[in-house]
Design an enzyme around this catalytic site. Structure first.
Site, PDB file in Angstrom:
ATOM      1  N   ARG A   1       0.810  -1.215   0.000  1.00  0.00           N
ATOM      2  CA  ARG A   1       0.000   0.000   0.000  1.00  0.00           C
ATOM      3  C   ARG A   1       0.847   1.270   0.000  1.00  0.00           C
ATOM      4  O   ARG A   1       0.369   2.336  -0.348  1.00  0.00           O
ATOM      5  CB  ARG A   1      -1.003  -0.007   1.154  1.00  0.00           C
ATOM      6  CG  ARG A   1      -2.296   0.679   0.757  1.00  0.00           C
ATOM      7  CD  ARG A   1      -3.354   0.735   1.841  1.00  0.00           C
ATOM      8  NE  ARG A   1      -3.673  -0.534   2.438  1.00  0.00           N
ATOM      9  CZ  ARG A   1      -3.334  -0.878   3.682  1.00  0.00           C
ATOM     10  NH1 ARG A   1      -2.649  -0.030   4.453  1.00  0.00           N
ATOM     11  NH2 ARG A   1      -3.671  -2.051   4.161  1.00  0.00           N
TER      12      ARG A   1
ATOM     13  N   TYR B   1     -13.336  21.771 -14.274  1.00  0.00           N
ATOM     14  CA  TYR B   1     -13.715  20.452 -14.804  1.00  0.00           C
ATOM     15  C   TYR B   1     -14.993  19.988 -14.102  1.00  0.00           C
ATOM     16  O   TYR B   1     -15.080  20.042 -12.864  1.00  0.00           O
ATOM     17  CB  TYR B   1     -12.538  19.532 -14.494  1.00  0.00           C
ATOM     18  CG  TYR B   1     -12.628  18.102 -14.918  1.00  0.00           C
ATOM     19  CD1 TYR B   1     -12.772  17.756 -16.257  1.00  0.00           C
ATOM     20  CD2 TYR B   1     -12.515  17.080 -13.973  1.00  0.00           C
ATOM     21  CE1 TYR B   1     -12.810  16.424 -16.634  1.00  0.00           C
ATOM     22  CE2 TYR B   1     -12.543  15.750 -14.359  1.00  0.00           C
ATOM     23  CZ  TYR B   1     -12.700  15.432 -15.696  1.00  0.00           C
ATOM     24  OH  TYR B   1     -12.732  14.118 -16.066  1.00  0.00           O
TER      25      TYR B   1
ATOM     26  N   LYS C   1      -3.978  12.135 -18.937  1.00  0.00           N
ATOM     27  CA  LYS C   1      -3.924  12.942 -20.162  1.00  0.00           C
ATOM     28  C   LYS C   1      -2.491  12.968 -20.723  1.00  0.00           C
ATOM     29  O   LYS C   1      -2.070  12.015 -21.340  1.00  0.00           O
ATOM     30  CB  LYS C   1      -4.461  14.341 -19.862  1.00  0.00           C
ATOM     31  CG  LYS C   1      -5.793  14.336 -19.096  1.00  0.00           C
ATOM     32  CD  LYS C   1      -6.944  13.819 -19.944  1.00  0.00           C
ATOM     33  CE  LYS C   1      -8.207  13.503 -19.150  1.00  0.00           C
ATOM     34  NZ  LYS C   1      -8.752  14.569 -18.351  1.00  0.00           N
TER      35      LYS C   1
ATOM     36  N   ASP D   1      -5.512  22.742 -10.589  1.00  0.00           N
ATOM     37  CA  ASP D   1      -5.522  21.623 -11.533  1.00  0.00           C
ATOM     38  C   ASP D   1      -4.692  22.027 -12.750  1.00  0.00           C
ATOM     39  O   ASP D   1      -5.122  22.821 -13.576  1.00  0.00           O
ATOM     40  CB  ASP D   1      -6.976  21.306 -11.917  1.00  0.00           C
ATOM     41  CG  ASP D   1      -7.088  20.063 -12.803  1.00  0.00           C
ATOM     42  OD1 ASP D   1      -6.140  19.773 -13.550  1.00  0.00           O
ATOM     43  OD2 ASP D   1      -8.151  19.398 -12.744  1.00  0.00           O
TER      44      ASP D   1
HETATM   45  C1  LIG Z   1      -9.617  14.449 -17.221  1.00  0.00           C
HETATM   46  C2  LIG Z   1      -9.411  15.514 -16.214  1.00  0.00           C
HETATM   47  C3  LIG Z   1      -9.394  15.208 -14.863  1.00  0.00           C
HETATM   48  C4  LIG Z   1      -9.713  13.825 -14.331  1.00  0.00           C
HETATM   49  O1  LIG Z   1      -8.854  12.850 -14.722  1.00  0.00           O
HETATM   50  P1  LIG Z   1      -9.299  11.298 -14.760  1.00  0.00           P
HETATM   51  O2  LIG Z   1      -8.016  10.579 -14.768  1.00  0.00           O
HETATM   52  O3  LIG Z   1     -10.108  11.157 -16.018  1.00  0.00           O
HETATM   53  O4  LIG Z   1     -10.110  11.031 -13.546  1.00  0.00           O
HETATM   54  C5  LIG Z   1      -9.155  16.227 -13.976  1.00  0.00           C
HETATM   55  N1  LIG Z   1      -8.934  17.479 -14.388  1.00  0.00           N
HETATM   56  C6  LIG Z   1      -8.943  17.808 -15.687  1.00  0.00           C
HETATM   57  C7  LIG Z   1      -8.698  19.220 -16.082  1.00  0.00           C
HETATM   58  C8  LIG Z   1      -9.190  16.842 -16.644  1.00  0.00           C
HETATM   59  O5  LIG Z   1      -9.253  17.174 -17.938  1.00  0.00           O
END
Ligand SMILES: *Cc1c(COP(=O)(O)O)cnc(C)c1O
Length: 404
Positions: free
Chosen positions: A64, A118, A215, A190
């Site tokens: 973990r 988001y 991403k 973010d």
């Molecule tokens: C896709 C995305 C997320 C979330 O990511 P996941 O791995 O799909 O949960 C968070 N913030 C932004 C700006 C995103 O485009």
């Protein structure tokens, strides 16, 4: 012999290639092997008794707390983020947002959320956090005085995102972070769009910076992961909370993310170049009312992007001049080189019909009175295909579009 311990002053490409590749984790090979492990074995019962007491990064204990594959990825991300003391990995970007918010917030607190964040971040405020006695309040990040006036005694944290999800506004991040700090609130950002290569969040005054590694860091549309990095005090809190929540990522996914990371700077550079060429081309088309691409001179947010960011990426949006949802959807369906799907930041191009109005509490969409009739948008995630081929594909798809 390679030595990755001192990358601090290296350029982005050098850091991306060397980060996290400690000799004790890689051995005689280039990439850290995939350490699949739940049980970690101890020499004897005395060493076993030490285990729980020494809860530090890079110490074997139990699955973990990860093993060298995950440690290499989190150390690599820390080395890419100036000012970070450490990085926690989460099984998705949304899990990173939840992990960060559940670290910082307590019942009774107010969380201010950027209105163009988001959507799952917005939903988390209204759902999970609301259920735990936390009050979400949405604000317009482009209106600094209203933002400053919105703080109250109970405001514990601010969740920022730039460019705005779907609508791509760029806000004055250093100013927003400074105001939050003066009000005694934690600023959370973010940084999925720019990554630390394009925006050095902690150096710009942000307290906690997070990313969906799903991403650009993954970069190949085949894994889900998230991360959060911070200075010493907040990193220690994030790490403790993640352990309490049982947050782990698989070593196989960590290994894939490390593979993606090694080409991040090249992919971002190419994507940015192609996206800018396409954005420029689109901005001269009669069917297009406005392009929302921070890298495009004259586009909304360009000046702040130029002031605060050191790079861009391939994700941007545009709206048609009038028309209808059906005409817009016909255009998206007619594209042949763009996949239709969620997510972005992969090597392949994607197109997504967007209707930001659905996700706004206080920011207008369309964003200006002059665009009142121009609400039907498309978000493009530009990949690594040839720019001329992508433009030719968009051009043929535009021929299916009409304002009637
Ligand atoms: C896709 C995305 C997320 C979330 O990511 P996941 O791995 O799909 O949960 C968070 N913030 C932004 C700006 C995103 O485009």
């Amino acid at each position: 012999m390679s030595d990755t311990s001192n990358l601090e002053n290296a350029a982005a490409g050098t850091k991306v290639v060397g980060a996290g590749r400690r000799k004790e984790w890689t051995g005689a090979v280039v990439n850290p092997p995939v350490w699949r492990a739940s049980t970690h074995l101890y020499e004897n019962t005395a060493a076993l008794a030490e285990g729980p007491r020494k809860n530090e990064d890079g110490r074997f204990f139990y699955g973990r707390r990860g093993a060298p594959t995950q440690w290499a990825l989190s150390e690599a991300l820390t080395q890419l983020e100036p000012g970070a003391a450490g990085t926690v990995l989460y099984p998705s970007g949304v899990a990173a947002i939840a992990g960060v918010l559940l670290t910082v917030l307590r019942p009774g607190d107010v969380l201010m959320i950027s209105d163009n964040a988001y959507d799952p971040s917005r939903t988390m405020g209204k759902g999970l956090l609301h259920d735990f006695g936390i009050e979400p309040r949405f604000f317009d990040p482009l209106d600094l005085s209203a933002y400053e006036a919105a703080f109250c005694e109970r405001t514990r944290a601010v969740l920022l995102e730039a460019p705005g999800s779907l609508s791509m506004e760029v806000c004055a991040l250093p100013e927003l972070a400074r105001i939050a700090s003066a009000q005694g609130a934690v600023s959370i950002f973010d940084n999925t769009w720019a990554s630390p290569l394009g925006f050095q969040a902690l150096e710009k005054g942000i307290d906690i910076t997070l990313m969906a590694l799903t991403k650009h860091v993954g970069g190949h549309s085949d894994l889900m992961m998230g991360s959060a990095s911070a200075g010493p005090e907040l990193y220690a809190k994030l790490r403790t909370r993640a352990q309490q929540l049982g947050t782990v990522v698989s070593p196989d996914d960590a290994s894939l993310a490390l593979r993606g990371l090694r080409t991040l700077h090249l992919r971002l550079k190419q994507e940015t170049e192609t996206a800018l060429a396409i954005a420029q081309w689109l901005s001269h088309r009669p069917e297009v009312a406005q392009v929302f691409c921070p890298m495009l001179p004259g586009a909304p947010g360009h000046e702040l992007w130029k002031r605060d960011f050191t790079g861009g990426c391939g994700l941007f949006s545009f709206v048609f001049r009038g028309g209808s949802a059906a005409a817009r959807n016909r255009f998206v369906d007619a594209l042949t080189l763009f996949g239709i799907g969620f997510s972005w930041g992969g090597y392949e191009s994607l197109a997504l019909p967007i209707d930001p109005a659905v996700y706004r509490s206080c920011m207008a969409w369309p964003p200006a009175p002059a665009l009142a009739a121009d609400r039907y948008g498309v978000r493009l995630s530009i990949g690594l295909e040839d720019p001329a081929d992508l433009i030719a594909d968009i051009e043929q798809a535009l021929s299916t579009w009409s304002a009637e």
